[in-house]
Design a protein around this motif. Sequence first.
Motif: not given
Length: 348
Positions: A160, A163-167, A196-198, A194
């Motif tokens: 979390g 990650t730079k892509s938030e996934t 908001e991360a997927k 994180n």
Amino acid sequence: MKKRFFMVPIILGLLLLTACSSDEAADKKSSKEKNPNKQKQEALKISMVIPGNIKDKGFMESGYNGLMKIKNDLGAKVDYIDKIKPEKQSMTNALEQLAKKQPDMIIMHGGQGSEATESVAKKYPDIQFVVTQGHVKGSNLSSFEVLQEESAYLAGAAAGLLTKSETVGHMSGIRVVPGLKGRAAFADGLKQTNPEAKLLTSFIGDQDDNALSKKYAEAQVEKGADIIFTMLNSGREGVTEVLKAKKLKHIGNVKDYVKEDPQVFIASAVADSGMAGFIAAEKLKNGTYKPNVNEQIGLENSKAVRLSLSPDVPKSVKDKIDNLKKKIESGEIKVKVDYDGPEFKLEK
């Protein structure tokens, strides 16, 4: 007649000595049965059933390495049976085969062998039985569990933060309890740092199929994952291949993959299940082993459970992970072991 009278006390004395010797032998036998730690002059004899391949680069190899540590560090005589199917009858037969040799302890590596071990342990009360990653116990049976969910939680937290892509991706093979708990803990840690991360999470159905794991890795990357956490055995290599080619990051588990391949592994959720068997054997050797218990081994034992981080990970991230580790150890954070979110599957 006088000779006969002299013989009476002699005969009575011999009878008393025989009775005392029998009672003493019975007491010794009873004492041995009650105390599994009664020391012997000869080396401990430790046997293990490994329901899989000892070169799987994952769980089964960890168990074998633990047995070799028992041999090298404790000076024990070891024996094992591997490459058997994780089916009750196959595991029962293997346990019976080892039990006939009368070792001091038999270790079943993996909770899938719990039922078989319970059954065989009852037939051999003079042998101590241990199940790693299990939850069974009895008068001569204990379980030793390495809490891989604790290092998996920290892996999720690190993902979390990194990650730079938030996934973020997660991949495991078959739906066994440790794998399900590890997935839930990873998701929990990811949400901690994180929200908001997927998360793209997949159980692909096989721990060792590299062609299959490669397909899933390609699909997860296509959907935006820039870090994938794998709880696989030999099948981890398919994921590594994809991530290296895309210059993305991998998080391993079981052992320290950061040491092996720092180019692609940003972290590894070390959960050395082989240490569970070693700790049980060590306790037997030093006289502290107890049957009829379920012993859990977590982050407090860094040799068994920890998160290994790449030197490239920023100090600020390492500090946050260390703080979370302390909160888990203190009980302030309760790691979740149930997941009820969506799952990622290959598109047909």
